[in-house]
Write a protein that holds these residues in place. Structure first.
Motif, mmCIF file in Angstrom:
data_model
loop_
_atom_site.group_PDB
_atom_site.id
_atom_site.type_symbol
_atom_site.label_atom_id
_atom_site.label_comp_id
_atom_site.label_asym_id
_atom_site.label_seq_id
_atom_site.Cartn_x
_atom_site.Cartn_y
_atom_site.Cartn_z
ATOM 1 N N LEU A 162 0.687 -1.106 0.059
ATOM 2 C CA LEU A 162 0.088 -0.242 0.117
ATOM 3 C C LEU A 162 1.081 1.090 0.035
ATOM 4 O O LEU A 162 1.929 1.453 0.886
ATOM 5 N N VAL A 163 0.672 2.260 -1.026
ATOM 6 C CA VAL A 163 1.603 3.320 -1.058
ATOM 7 C C VAL A 163 0.369 4.523 -0.970
ATOM 8 O O VAL A 163 -0.374 4.739 -1.916
ATOM 9 N N GLU A 164 0.634 5.383 0.234
ATOM 10 C CA GLU A 164 -0.277 6.530 0.270
ATOM 11 C C GLU A 164 0.152 7.892 -0.483
ATOM 12 O O GLU A 164 1.650 7.870 -0.625
ATOM 13 N N SER A 165 -0.561 8.688 -0.832
ATOM 14 C CA SER A 165 0.004 10.019 -1.234
ATOM 15 C C SER A 165 -1.022 10.960 -0.793
ATOM 16 O O SER A 165 -2.139 10.684 -0.773
ATOM 17 N N GLY A 166 -0.664 12.367 -1.095
ATOM 18 C CA GLY A 166 -1.779 13.275 -0.820
ATOM 19 C C GLY A 166 -1.549 14.121 0.624
ATOM 20 O O GLY A 166 -2.674 15.176 0.602
ATOM 21 N N GLY A 167 -0.945 14.041 1.372
ATOM 22 C CA GLY A 167 -0.928 14.792 2.685
ATOM 23 C C GLY A 167 -0.268 16.015 2.352
ATOM 24 O O GLY A 167 0.262 16.464 1.261
ATOM 25 N N TRP A 227 -0.531 -2.396 5.905
ATOM 26 C CA TRP A 227 -0.400 -1.151 6.305
ATOM 27 C C TRP A 227 0.526 -0.463 5.131
ATOM 28 O O TRP A 227 1.452 -0.855 4.721
ATOM 29 N N GLY A 228 0.072 0.744 4.853
ATOM 30 C CA GLY A 228 1.115 1.726 4.253
ATOM 31 C C GLY A 228 1.897 2.445 5.036
ATOM 32 O O GLY A 228 1.976 2.139 6.225
ATOM 33 N N GLN A 229 2.792 3.010 4.374
ATOM 34 C CA GLN A 229 3.862 3.884 5.340
ATOM 35 C C GLN A 229 3.583 5.135 5.963
ATOM 36 O O GLN A 229 4.034 5.521 6.870
ATOM 37 N N GLY A 230 2.380 5.420 5.854
ATOM 38 C CA GLY A 230 1.721 6.887 6.569
ATOM 39 C C GLY A 230 2.036 7.999 5.701
ATOM 40 O O GLY A 230 3.001 8.068 5.191
ATOM 41 N N ASN A 231 1.154 8.797 6.035
ATOM 42 C CA ASN A 231 1.203 10.046 5.372
ATOM 43 C C ASN A 231 0.772 11.428 6.137
ATOM 44 O O ASN A 231 -0.217 11.295 6.804
ATOM 45 N N GLN A 232 1.865 12.540 6.273
ATOM 46 C CA GLN A 232 1.666 13.463 7.405
ATOM 47 C C GLN A 232 0.420 14.342 6.847
ATOM 48 O O GLN A 232 0.421 14.773 5.522
ATOM 49 N N VAL A 233 -0.437 14.938 7.691
ATOM 50 C CA VAL A 233 -1.527 15.753 7.605
ATOM 51 C C VAL A 233 -1.268 16.875 8.654
ATOM 52 O O VAL A 233 -1.429 16.309 9.610
#
Length: 124
Positions: A4-9, A114-120
């Motif tokens: 899982l790869v997140e983006s957009g934060g 789980w993805g790696q996490g993305n800071q918001v």
């Protein structure tokens, strides 16, 4: 395995909007529900939203109901979290998660990947 790869934060002012994306790869056919969790500094990781495989069922934490929307595009193996009317208390690292279990999980123990996490970060 599922990756899982997140983006957009990023950084946004209170009242603003952000959209997080999570692209899944690997054995995606083995997954059922998808979820988003978040973890603020010195706090436990908490449930935000979950979505069934077909997208017909959703569940939200009370703190984000009416402001956040979870959706998925199975053709793109992508899950989204649209976040509107953001508040400073929404500041956290947001994690995408995938579950192979039945039902809509609301605890992190029900998710396998789980993805790696993305800071918001939401400024006042």
């Amino acid at each position: 395995q599922v990756q899982l790869v997140e983006s957009g934060g990023g950084l946004v002012q209170a009242g603003g909007s952000l959209r997080l994306s999570c692209v899944a790869s690997g054995r995606t056919f083995s997954t059922n529900s998808m979820g988003w969790f978040r973890q603020a500094p010195e706090k436990e990781r908490e449930f935000v939203a979950a979505l069934s495989r077909t997208g017909a069922l959703t569940r939200y934490a009370e703190s984000v109901k009416g402001r956040f929307t979870i959706s998925r595009d199975n053709a793109k193996n992508t899950v989204y979290l649209q976040m509107n009317y953001l508040k400073p208390e929404d500041t956290a690292v947001y994690y995408c998660a995938a579950s192979t279990s039945a039902g809509l999980g609301v605890t992190r123990f029900q998710y396998n990947y789980w993805g790696q996490g993305n800071q918001v970060t939401v400024s006042p």
